[in-house]
Design a protein around this motif. Sequence first.
Motif: not given
Length: 246
Positions: A79-86, A130-138, A119-127
């Motif tokens: 949809q957006f071409g990249q993923l920078d944060a989860l 690429k963007t030197r992104g981040c994960i924030v959980s509650i 498992f979602l973080a694992q799926a997102a890790a590669a993307e």
Amino acid sequence: MQGKVVLVTGGAKRVGAAIVRRLHGAGWRIMLHYRSSQTEARALAAELNLQRAGSVALVQADLLNTAALPALIQQTVQQFGQLDALVNNASSFFPTPVGEINDANWDDLIGSNVKGPLFLAQAAAAELRKTRGCIVSIADIHVDRPMRDHVVYTIGKAGLVAMTRALARDLAPDVRVNAVAPGANVWPDTDSVFDDLTRQRITRTIPLQRVGEPDDLARTIQFLIDDAPYITGQIINVDGGRSVFL
């Protein structure tokens, strides 16, 4: 942050909607995940897309179905071409008194609070690499101060805290991983646990003398995503000081 992309789970209402609104207001493009709140998700997406066309897209999934989670990441990138944060916001919460705990309770609470996010973080890790992104959980301040009759929920959030710290090490230096831990924030939809007297008692234990609002969490999440390049592996309490009182 113009043009950056975040996937927010459970983003249709309550805290999730506050997170979506705040990040959207900061210029992020949003992949808004929902499970069953289709009406709320569509209304929020329509509202925000009127402000900035094509800035919010929807994806439906049951996060307990881990086999489907890589598709959430694929759809976001398509949809957006990249993923920078989860943002792992989606979560189940309900009591499980000892003697009444069953497999369904375990699967729901552990699945939504730690298994799905992992498992979602694992799926997102590669993307995200690429963007030197981040994960924030509650997370939840009650990991350290358990609520009575919520043993399985507490175990799930404790697992999420451990996951946050472990992933911060495993995904470094490319991906930062943090969590926020609310105290009393939005009351549950049901009054079965928090009746009026209980709510009043809890409010009296908060040094700032008010229950948190969804935007209190959203502001802290935005900080961790936008303005904290040297913070990883941390759990930030957003509780009005309640954790120092308990």
